[in-house]
Design an enzyme around this catalytic site. Structure first.
Site, short mmCIF file in Angstrom:
data_model
loop_
_atom_site.label_atom_id
_atom_site.label_comp_id
_atom_site.label_asym_id
_atom_site.label_seq_id
_atom_site.Cartn_x
_atom_site.Cartn_y
_atom_site.Cartn_z
N ASP A 205 0.87 -1.17 0.00
CA ASP A 205 0.00 0.00 0.00
C ASP A 205 0.91 1.23 0.00
O ASP A 205 2.12 1.11 0.30
CB ASP A 205 -0.87 -0.04 1.27
CG ASP A 205 -1.60 1.27 1.51
OD1 ASP A 205 -2.22 1.77 0.57
OD2 ASP A 205 -1.54 1.79 2.65
N ASP B 123 -0.25 5.11 0.89
CA ASP B 123 -0.55 6.11 1.91
C ASP B 123 -0.57 5.47 3.30
O ASP B 123 -1.36 4.56 3.56
CB ASP B 123 -1.90 6.78 1.63
CG ASP B 123 -1.85 7.57 0.33
OD1 ASP B 123 -0.94 8.41 0.21
OD2 ASP B 123 -2.69 7.34 -0.54
N GLU C 209 -0.93 11.13 5.00
CA GLU C 209 -2.28 11.65 5.17
C GLU C 209 -2.35 12.99 5.90
O GLU C 209 -2.87 13.96 5.37
CB GLU C 209 -3.18 10.61 5.88
CG GLU C 209 -3.42 9.33 5.07
CD GLU C 209 -4.28 9.51 3.82
OE1 GLU C 209 -4.62 10.66 3.47
OE2 GLU C 209 -4.61 8.50 3.18
N GLY D 149 -10.25 7.07 -0.93
CA GLY D 149 -10.40 7.77 -2.22
C GLY D 149 -10.73 9.23 -1.97
O GLY D 149 -11.66 9.55 -1.22
N GLY D 150 -9.95 10.13 -2.58
CA GLY D 150 -10.11 11.56 -2.34
C GLY D 150 -11.47 12.09 -2.80
O GLY D 150 -12.12 12.85 -2.09
N GLU E 60 -14.22 10.37 -3.27
CA GLU E 60 -15.24 9.74 -2.42
C GLU E 60 -15.27 10.42 -1.05
O GLU E 60 -16.33 10.60 -0.44
CB GLU E 60 -14.92 8.25 -2.25
CG GLU E 60 -15.05 7.42 -3.52
CD GLU E 60 -13.85 7.50 -4.48
OE1 GLU E 60 -12.94 8.33 -4.26
OE2 GLU E 60 -13.84 6.72 -5.45
N ARG E 61 -14.07 10.82 -0.56
CA ARG E 61 -13.98 11.47 0.76
C ARG E 61 -14.63 12.85 0.72
O ARG E 61 -15.32 13.25 1.66
CB ARG E 61 -12.50 11.56 1.16
CG ARG E 61 -12.26 11.99 2.59
CD ARG E 61 -10.80 11.76 2.98
NE ARG E 61 -10.46 10.36 2.87
CZ ARG E 61 -9.30 9.90 2.37
NH1 ARG E 61 -8.36 10.74 1.99
NH2 ARG E 61 -9.09 8.61 2.30
N HIS F 265 -10.73 17.85 -6.77
CA HIS F 265 -9.77 16.77 -6.61
C HIS F 265 -8.55 16.98 -7.51
O HIS F 265 -7.41 16.68 -7.10
CB HIS F 265 -10.43 15.41 -6.87
CG HIS F 265 -9.55 14.28 -6.45
ND1 HIS F 265 -8.92 13.46 -7.35
CD2 HIS F 265 -9.15 13.87 -5.23
CE1 HIS F 265 -8.19 12.59 -6.69
NE2 HIS F 265 -8.31 12.81 -5.40
N LYS G 154 -6.49 19.48 -5.70
CA LYS G 154 -5.86 18.82 -4.55
C LYS G 154 -4.65 18.01 -4.99
O LYS G 154 -3.59 18.03 -4.35
CB LYS G 154 -6.89 17.95 -3.83
CG LYS G 154 -6.33 17.15 -2.68
CD LYS G 154 -6.11 15.71 -3.08
CE LYS G 154 -5.28 14.98 -2.08
NZ LYS G 154 -5.07 13.57 -2.46
N ASP H 43 -1.50 -0.32 6.28
CA ASP H 43 -1.44 0.48 7.52
C ASP H 43 -2.81 0.67 8.15
O ASP H 43 -2.89 1.23 9.24
CB ASP H 43 -0.87 1.87 7.24
CG ASP H 43 -1.85 2.72 6.44
OD1 ASP H 43 -2.22 2.30 5.33
OD2 ASP H 43 -2.29 3.76 6.97
C1 XBP Z 1 -5.52 6.01 0.59
C2 XBP Z 1 -6.65 6.89 0.38
C3 XBP Z 1 -6.53 8.00 -0.56
C4 XBP Z 1 -5.69 9.17 -0.15
C5 XBP Z 1 -5.91 10.29 -1.11
O1 XBP Z 1 -5.99 4.77 1.08
O2 XBP Z 1 -7.69 6.72 0.94
O3 XBP Z 1 -7.80 8.52 -0.74
O4 XBP Z 1 -6.10 9.60 1.13
O5 XBP Z 1 -5.70 9.92 -2.42
P1 XBP Z 1 -5.09 3.46 1.06
P2 XBP Z 1 -6.55 10.55 -3.62
O6 XBP Z 1 -3.79 3.81 1.70
O7 XBP Z 1 -5.85 2.46 1.87
O8 XBP Z 1 -4.94 3.02 -0.39
O9 XBP Z 1 -6.98 11.91 -3.21
O10 XBP Z 1 -5.56 10.57 -4.78
O11 XBP Z 1 -7.73 9.65 -3.89
MG MG Z 2 -2.98 3.09 3.50
#
Ligand code: XBP
Ligand code: MG
Length: 257
Positions: free
Chosen positions: A10, A12, A19, A53-54, A56-57, A83, A86, A184
């Site tokens: 993974d 992030d 994050e 997902g950004g 989706e968030r 996005h 961002k 993580d």
């Molecule tokens: C990572 C995420 C991503 C990042 C942002 O999750 O949830 O949304 O926070 O990335 P994981 P984007 O580590 O479980 O893959 O804004 O590019 O979507």
């Molecule tokens: Mg992660």
């Protein structure tokens, strides 16, 4: 029994602590750029991380905090534009070298390459973010170290769905028992486990309280000889550093319980 031949990471929270000081401020800069007074502080962002997902968030946040925006005919377009902004801010932050790799990551990648293991990535984040992080921390040539980089919207259902890991396994041409996954978060662990992968978790500030049942081991980080990991869960020495031999040992435990 097919021996382990691949490590799937993974990004992030696992390769780097992206994050809190990477994605979060980048979302805030994008909101500002679009004249929105939305501000994601550290605790709020911790709650929002429940959704991967950004894009989706952002939708999840708006549904909870500014539901009137959902009625705007241009809302979908706004999300895409926010996005994109961002992502630009996030990549600029990475270019400045603001986000280092976590302890033990570089050491384990180097050792795995020397040992002839295949490396891959399975992440929810946007593909450009992965390229930027790898090239700013490990050098541009490091993109070639990974046989498969599965990222972002390549699958419609993001973690905790298994899709991104299944996509990566298919692209690698291997079955789940041949790979060890590194995650993580609970969402990441659920995704990897649902794809049938043995999973090692390294926690961070945002994920330390989450449910990691099903993980092969839970550690503070991958550790370094002079900065050993702390064991939180699993049958491993209480302190140490993750090596290729230790990864093989974890896989053997899985196959011969
Ligand atoms: C990572 C995420 C991503 C990042 C942002 O999750 O949830 O949304 O926070 O990335 P994981 P984007 O580590 O479980 O893959 O804004 O590019 O979507
Ligand atoms: Mg992660």
């Amino acid at each position: 029994m097919i021996p382990m031949n691949t490590l799937i990471f993974d990004v992030d929270g696992t390769l780097a602590d992206t994050e809190r000081d990477g994605h979060r401020p980048s979302f805030n800069l994008a909101f500002k750029e679009f004249g929105l007074d939305w501000e994601w502080d550290v605790p709020l962002y911790g709650e929002l991380l429940a959704v991967t997902g950004g894009k989706e968030r952002i939708r999840h946040y708006v549904a909870r905090h500014h539901p009137e925006q959902l009625l705007d005919a241009h809302f979908d377009e706004l999300v895409v534009q926010l996005h994109q902004s961002k992502t630009r801010h996030y990549m600029a932050l990475l270019e400045k070298g603001a986000i280092p790799l976590r302890p033990g990551v570089r050491r384990l990648l180097d050792e795995a390459r020397r040992a002839g293991l295949t490396l891959a990535i399975a992440t929810t984040t946007t593909p450009e973010n992965v390229s930027s992080l790898l090239s700013t921390t490990l050098g541009p040539e490091s993109l070639d170290w990974f046989k498969v980089i599965a990222a972002g919207d390549i699958v419609p259902a993001k973690k905790p769905a298994p899709d991104i890991y299944l996509w990566a396994l298919e692209a690698l041409g291997i079955s789940a028992p041949e790979a060890l996954a590194f995650e993580d978060s609970e969402n990441g662990l659920r995704s990897a486990r649902a794809a049938g992968l043995t999973t090692l978790v390294t926690i961070n500030e945002y994920t330390r309280g989450q449910d990691f049942s099903g993980a092969k081991a839970v550690l503070s980080d991958l550790g370094e000889p002079d900065q050993p990991y702390t064991l939180h869960q699993g049958q491993l020495s209480a302190a140490g550093w993750v090596t290729v031999d230790l990864c093989r040992h974890l896989m053997q435990q899985t196959q011969h319980p």
